[in-house]
Design an enzyme around this catalytic site. Sequence first.
Site, PDB file in Angstrom:
ATOM      1  N   SER A  30       0.829  -1.215   0.000  1.00  0.00           N
ATOM      2  CA  SER A  30       0.000   0.000   0.000  1.00  0.00           C
ATOM      3  C   SER A  30       0.858   1.257   0.000  1.00  0.00           C
ATOM      4  O   SER A  30       1.730   1.414   0.846  1.00  0.00           O
ATOM      5  CB  SER A  30      -0.866   0.061   1.262  1.00  0.00           C
ATOM      6  OG  SER A  30      -1.716  -1.029   1.329  1.00  0.00           O
ATOM      7  N   HIS A  60      -3.974   0.678  -4.379  1.00  0.00           N
ATOM      8  CA  HIS A  60      -3.435  -0.474  -5.110  1.00  0.00           C
ATOM      9  C   HIS A  60      -3.954  -0.425  -6.536  1.00  0.00           C
ATOM     10  O   HIS A  60      -5.152  -0.367  -6.761  1.00  0.00           O
ATOM     11  CB  HIS A  60      -3.925  -1.795  -4.485  1.00  0.00           C
ATOM     12  CG  HIS A  60      -3.319  -2.106  -3.167  1.00  0.00           C
ATOM     13  ND1 HIS A  60      -2.206  -2.882  -3.029  1.00  0.00           N
ATOM     14  CD2 HIS A  60      -3.675  -1.740  -1.929  1.00  0.00           C
ATOM     15  CE1 HIS A  60      -1.903  -2.994  -1.751  1.00  0.00           C
ATOM     16  NE2 HIS A  60      -2.787  -2.305  -1.055  1.00  0.00           N
ATOM     17  N   HIS A  82      -5.371  -9.530  -1.071  1.00  0.00           N
ATOM     18  CA  HIS A  82      -5.391  -9.751   0.378  1.00  0.00           C
ATOM     19  C   HIS A  82      -6.439 -10.792   0.735  1.00  0.00           C
ATOM     20  O   HIS A  82      -7.484 -10.876   0.105  1.00  0.00           O
ATOM     21  CB  HIS A  82      -5.730  -8.454   1.122  1.00  0.00           C
ATOM     22  CG  HIS A  82      -4.747  -7.342   0.900  1.00  0.00           C
ATOM     23  ND1 HIS A  82      -4.852  -6.464  -0.155  1.00  0.00           N
ATOM     24  CD2 HIS A  82      -3.645  -6.979   1.599  1.00  0.00           C
ATOM     25  CE1 HIS A  82      -3.849  -5.592  -0.087  1.00  0.00           C
ATOM     26  NE2 HIS A  82      -3.097  -5.887   0.958  1.00  0.00           N
ATOM     27  N   TYR A  84      -8.243 -10.587   3.336  1.00  0.00           N
ATOM     28  CA  TYR A  84      -9.427  -9.885   3.869  1.00  0.00           C
ATOM     29  C   TYR A  84     -10.381  -9.404   2.775  1.00  0.00           C
ATOM     30  O   TYR A  84     -11.521  -9.047   3.052  1.00  0.00           O
ATOM     31  CB  TYR A  84      -9.033  -8.711   4.784  1.00  0.00           C
ATOM     32  CG  TYR A  84      -8.282  -7.586   4.109  1.00  0.00           C
ATOM     33  CD1 TYR A  84      -8.904  -6.726   3.201  1.00  0.00           C
ATOM     34  CD2 TYR A  84      -6.940  -7.367   4.392  1.00  0.00           C
ATOM     35  CE1 TYR A  84      -8.210  -5.697   2.585  1.00  0.00           C
ATOM     36  CE2 TYR A  84      -6.230  -6.338   3.781  1.00  0.00           C
ATOM     37  CZ  TYR A  84      -6.879  -5.513   2.877  1.00  0.00           C
ATOM     38  OH  TYR A  84      -6.177  -4.508   2.263  1.00  0.00           O
ATOM     39  N   GLU A  85      -9.910  -9.395   1.525  1.00  0.00           N
ATOM     40  CA  GLU A  85     -10.812  -9.017   0.430  1.00  0.00           C
ATOM     41  C   GLU A  85     -11.800 -10.139   0.124  1.00  0.00           C
ATOM     42  O   GLU A  85     -12.715  -9.955  -0.675  1.00  0.00           O
ATOM     43  CB  GLU A  85      -9.998  -8.692  -0.826  1.00  0.00           C
ATOM     44  CG  GLU A  85      -9.196  -7.413  -0.726  1.00  0.00           C
ATOM     45  CD  GLU A  85      -8.286  -7.208  -1.928  1.00  0.00           C
ATOM     46  OE1 GLU A  85      -8.731  -6.622  -2.926  1.00  0.00           O
ATOM     47  OE2 GLU A  85      -7.125  -7.653  -1.873  1.00  0.00           O
ATOM     48  N   ALA A 112       2.760  -2.064   4.007  1.00  0.00           N
ATOM     49  CA  ALA A 112       2.541  -1.037   5.019  1.00  0.00           C
ATOM     50  C   ALA A 112       2.197  -1.788   6.296  1.00  0.00           C
ATOM     51  O   ALA A 112       1.429  -2.752   6.254  1.00  0.00           O
ATOM     52  CB  ALA A 112       1.390  -0.137   4.596  1.00  0.00           C
ATOM     53  N   MET A 210      -1.437  -7.138   7.424  1.00  0.00           N
ATOM     54  CA  MET A 210      -2.486  -8.033   6.943  1.00  0.00           C
ATOM     55  C   MET A 210      -2.080  -8.738   5.648  1.00  0.00           C
ATOM     56  O   MET A 210      -2.932  -9.152   4.863  1.00  0.00           O
ATOM     57  CB  MET A 210      -3.778  -7.236   6.694  1.00  0.00           C
ATOM     58  CG  MET A 210      -4.236  -6.404   7.884  1.00  0.00           C
ATOM     59  SD  MET A 210      -5.615  -5.344   7.450  1.00  0.00           S
ATOM     60  CE  MET A 210      -5.724  -4.292   8.901  1.00  0.00           C
ATOM     61  N   SER A 211      -0.783  -8.852   5.414  1.00  0.00           N
ATOM     62  CA  SER A 211      -0.340  -9.427   4.133  1.00  0.00           C
ATOM     63  C   SER A 211       1.002 -10.124   4.311  1.00  0.00           C
ATOM     64  O   SER A 211       1.368 -10.507   5.417  1.00  0.00           O
ATOM     65  CB  SER A 211      -0.210  -8.303   3.093  1.00  0.00           C
ATOM     66  OG  SER A 211       0.833  -7.425   3.445  1.00  0.00           O
ATOM     67  N   ASN A 234       2.214   3.557  11.086  1.00  0.00           N
ATOM     68  CA  ASN A 234       1.510   4.060  12.271  1.00  0.00           C
ATOM     69  C   ASN A 234       1.988   3.257  13.465  1.00  0.00           C
ATOM     70  O   ASN A 234       2.530   2.165  13.299  1.00  0.00           O
ATOM     71  CB  ASN A 234      -0.011   3.864  12.102  1.00  0.00           C
ATOM     72  CG  ASN A 234      -0.369   2.415  11.821  1.00  0.00           C
ATOM     73  OD1 ASN A 234      -0.236   1.960  10.686  1.00  0.00           O
ATOM     74  ND2 ASN A 234      -0.770   1.685  12.837  1.00  0.00           N
ATOM     75  N   HIS A 246      -6.895   4.342   7.519  1.00  0.00           N
ATOM     76  CA  HIS A 246      -6.226   3.950   6.276  1.00  0.00           C
ATOM     77  C   HIS A 246      -5.574   5.173   5.620  1.00  0.00           C
ATOM     78  O   HIS A 246      -4.487   5.072   5.053  1.00  0.00           O
ATOM     79  CB  HIS A 246      -7.229   3.284   5.330  1.00  0.00           C
ATOM     80  CG  HIS A 246      -6.622   2.773   4.052  1.00  0.00           C
ATOM     81  ND1 HIS A 246      -5.604   1.838   4.027  1.00  0.00           N
ATOM     82  CD2 HIS A 246      -6.876   3.081   2.756  1.00  0.00           C
ATOM     83  CE1 HIS A 246      -5.268   1.593   2.764  1.00  0.00           C
ATOM     84  NE2 HIS A 246      -6.022   2.337   1.985  1.00  0.00           N
TER      85      HIS A 246
HETATM   86  N1  HPA Z   1      -2.294  -3.111  11.712  1.00  0.00           N
HETATM   87  C1  HPA Z   1      -2.462  -3.944  10.672  1.00  0.00           C
HETATM   88  N2  HPA Z   1      -2.164  -3.626   9.428  1.00  0.00           N
HETATM   89  C2  HPA Z   1      -1.643  -2.421   9.203  1.00  0.00           C
HETATM   90  C3  HPA Z   1      -1.431  -1.500  10.235  1.00  0.00           C
HETATM   91  C4  HPA Z   1      -1.772  -1.864  11.568  1.00  0.00           C
HETATM   92  O1  HPA Z   1      -1.620  -1.099  12.530  1.00  0.00           O
HETATM   93  N3  HPA Z   1      -0.911  -0.381   9.656  1.00  0.00           N
HETATM   94  C5  HPA Z   1      -0.800  -0.649   8.327  1.00  0.00           C
HETATM   95  N4  HPA Z   1      -1.244  -1.868   8.042  1.00  0.00           N
END
Ligand code: HPA
Length: 271
Positions: A30, A60, A82, A84-85, A112, A210-211, A234, A246
């Site tokens: 991302s 993306h 992903h 989660y998609e 990310a 998440m990847s 973050n 996001h």
């Molecule tokens: N958690 C999960 N996935 C992420 C995060 C997070 O804090 N930041 C960017 N992708």
Amino acid sequence: MLQKTVDFINKKIKGELGDFVPEIGIVLGSGLGELADEFCSLAIPYTEIPGFEASTVSGHKGRLVFAQINGKNVVMMQGRFHFYEGHPMQKVVYPVKVMKKLGVKTLIVTNAAGGVNPSFNPSDLMVITDHINFMGTNPLIGENDDSMGERFPDLSSVYTPELVDLTKRTADKLGIDLQEGVYIAFTGPSYETPAEIRMAGTLGADAVGMSTVPEAIVAAWAKMNVIGISCICNSAAGVSAAPLSHSDVIHAAGIAKDRFKVLVKEVIKGL
Ligand code: HPA
């Protein structure tokens, strides 16, 4: 199906680029997709590739990009699939299998991520030294393709130690601060709770996302060298008081992306 996908892509390559065998594969996470805009000799949208799904996340693009970077033939995924998609794991890792069949020897997976380690700051880069698969499933479940890898693959060094070293030395040479650590993957799409992040830290994780873990497992299974790079976008939930969004993640990736590109290009030179 895999052979059909590979034949389709090879035909496109032959028509546009002639004798071009990609030796390096890069999955761009991302906000990190710009490398594929900067270097692009041939781009194939996922929607045109038999066997591929369409990527649905903003930030993306969803195309396979072929280019030469620092003298090396590279294939880049500008956007990934992903879990989660709603894609089955088989679809999430399908492009990695395709890359292997195209000739890729080294996979650079990027993402990310949130910082679990309290000493990390947003827009830090982190080389992944190991991972924790907390997705509750495994991309190798199902019939094993013995021609690609063994049934019970060893994951003692998924992230090729020599290439972790190369990445660290390269960052050092460029004067880029580089964190290192363990990446833990949750399924998402909700971000984690503070209690889950405390648990992740206790388990030894430095970054959360998440990847990446599915792709890295399949690459290791198929005996590819793997480099993992996280952009810490973050502080993970509860590590700082700020709520997660996001758009903040994409913003932090934007701050890191030039450093990220310089690092990846120089690492490619050293491969
Ligand atoms: N958690 C999960 N996935 C992420 C995060 C997070 O804090 N930041 C960017 N992708």
